[in-house]
Design an enzyme around this catalytic site. Sequence first.
Site, PDB file in Angstrom:
ATOM      1  N   LYS A  44       0.838  -1.213   0.000  1.00  0.00           N
ATOM      2  CA  LYS A  44       0.000   0.000   0.000  1.00  0.00           C
ATOM      3  C   LYS A  44       0.868   1.257   0.000  1.00  0.00           C
ATOM      4  O   LYS A  44       0.381   2.370   0.094  1.00  0.00           O
ATOM      5  CB  LYS A  44      -0.847   0.048   1.282  1.00  0.00           C
ATOM      6  CG  LYS A  44      -1.982  -0.912   1.406  1.00  0.00           C
ATOM      7  CD  LYS A  44      -2.923  -0.470   2.557  1.00  0.00           C
ATOM      8  CE  LYS A  44      -2.882  -1.372   3.753  1.00  0.00           C
ATOM      9  NZ  LYS A  44      -3.711  -0.902   4.888  1.00  0.00           N
ATOM     10  N   LYS A  46       2.787   1.998   2.390  1.00  0.00           N
ATOM     11  CA  LYS A  46       2.716   2.487   3.767  1.00  0.00           C
ATOM     12  C   LYS A  46       3.770   1.770   4.601  1.00  0.00           C
ATOM     13  O   LYS A  46       4.017   0.588   4.389  1.00  0.00           O
ATOM     14  CB  LYS A  46       1.335   2.086   4.327  1.00  0.00           C
ATOM     15  CG  LYS A  46       0.500   3.208   4.860  1.00  0.00           C
ATOM     16  CD  LYS A  46      -0.870   2.698   5.328  1.00  0.00           C
ATOM     17  CE  LYS A  46      -1.288   3.431   6.576  1.00  0.00           C
ATOM     18  NZ  LYS A  46      -2.668   3.257   6.955  1.00  0.00           N
TER      19      LYS A  46
HETATM   20  N1  C2G Z   1      -9.678   5.741  13.070  1.00  0.00           N
HETATM   21  C1  C2G Z   1     -10.599   6.526  13.791  1.00  0.00           C
HETATM   22  N2  C2G Z   1     -10.217   7.759  14.250  1.00  0.00           N
HETATM   23  C2  C2G Z   1      -8.969   8.220  14.022  1.00  0.00           C
HETATM   24  C3  C2G Z   1      -8.023   7.427  13.304  1.00  0.00           C
HETATM   25  C4  C2G Z   1      -8.413   6.180  12.841  1.00  0.00           C
HETATM   26  O1  C2G Z   1     -11.748   6.112  14.027  1.00  0.00           O
HETATM   27  N3  C2G Z   1      -8.652   9.435  14.499  1.00  0.00           N
HETATM   28  C5  C2G Z   1     -10.125   4.430  12.553  1.00  0.00           C
HETATM   29  C6  C2G Z   1     -10.005   4.329  11.020  1.00  0.00           C
HETATM   30  O2  C2G Z   1     -11.107   4.925  10.414  1.00  0.00           O
HETATM   31  C7  C2G Z   1      -9.950   2.820  10.814  1.00  0.00           C
HETATM   32  C8  C2G Z   1      -9.217   2.334  12.082  1.00  0.00           C
HETATM   33  O3  C2G Z   1      -9.261   3.405  13.038  1.00  0.00           O
HETATM   34  O4  C2G Z   1     -11.260   2.262  10.774  1.00  0.00           O
HETATM   35  C9  C2G Z   1      -7.775   1.959  11.807  1.00  0.00           C
HETATM   36  O5  C2G Z   1      -7.183   3.055  11.128  1.00  0.00           O
HETATM   37  P1  C2G Z   1      -5.806   2.818  10.349  1.00  0.00           P
HETATM   38  O6  C2G Z   1      -4.856   2.144  11.216  1.00  0.00           O
HETATM   39  O7  C2G Z   1      -5.424   4.122   9.743  1.00  0.00           O
HETATM   40  O8  C2G Z   1      -6.231   1.761   9.250  1.00  0.00           O
HETATM   41  P2  C2G Z   1      -6.282   1.957   7.683  1.00  0.00           P
HETATM   42  O9  C2G Z   1      -4.956   2.303   7.171  1.00  0.00           O
HETATM   43  O10 C2G Z   1      -7.423   2.859   7.405  1.00  0.00           O
HETATM   44  O11 C2G Z   1      -6.582   0.447   7.206  1.00  0.00           O
HETATM   45  O12 C2G Z   1      -8.551  -2.886   4.509  1.00  0.00           O
HETATM   46  C10 C2G Z   1      -8.765  -1.689   5.221  1.00  0.00           C
HETATM   47  C11 C2G Z   1      -7.494  -1.152   5.780  1.00  0.00           C
HETATM   48  O13 C2G Z   1      -6.775  -2.115   6.468  1.00  0.00           O
HETATM   49  C12 C2G Z   1      -7.790   0.021   6.695  1.00  0.00           C
END
Ligand code: C2G
Length: 155
Positions: A44, A46
């Site tokens: 990704k 990342k």
């Molecule tokens: N999240 C949240 N509030 C934040 C930051 C993150 O509610 N301030 C939520 C995101 O919306 C997500 C979860 O925490 O549902 C995990 O966020 P990330 O670690 O950034 O995950 P992401 O990169 O969005 O991965 O297949 C889907 C991916 O794996 C999602």
Amino acid sequence: MTTVLTYGTFDLFHIGHVRLLSRLAELGDRLIVGVSTDEFNAGKGKHAFIPYEHRAEIVASMRSVDQVIPENNWAQKRADIITYGVDIFAIGSDWEGKFDELTDLCEVRYLERTDGISSTELKAQLAAPEPQEIERLGHALDILQQVVDNYRGLP
Ligand code: C2G
């Protein structure tokens, strides 16, 4: 028994992650969380600060979480929903509409994100030089400027 499924990287675990997982757990009786592997994240573009094993252990340590599985690719969601008998697929609102194609298998929900906190912002803050560091650099620049001015015979 209502089973809820979500996915995420959960790097630099913060209050936004805690609140999302707690709210997801309230949607059902069992919460399964797919944590993105380091290889999947590399794909990704990342890079997580915290390695997969630790992120998975941190998420699994949450009272709201019943099971952690590795997220290895985008396509595994449909198979996971069937394998684990998932009733609700839910994720943060930054993914609004992105997983609607799963509605033929289960309910799909998008939950409001917690404002003002994100792993990306934390990384930026960690990478930013400390204010006193900038002060020191500014001071060094002033001295250098003085040296150059002296060479140029400037006052
Ligand atoms: N999240 C949240 N509030 C934040 C930051 C993150 O509610 N301030 C939520 C995101 O919306 C997500 C979860 O925490 O549902 C995990 O966020 P990330 O670690 O950034 O995950 P992401 O990169 O969005 O991965 O297949 C889907 C991916 O794996 C999602």
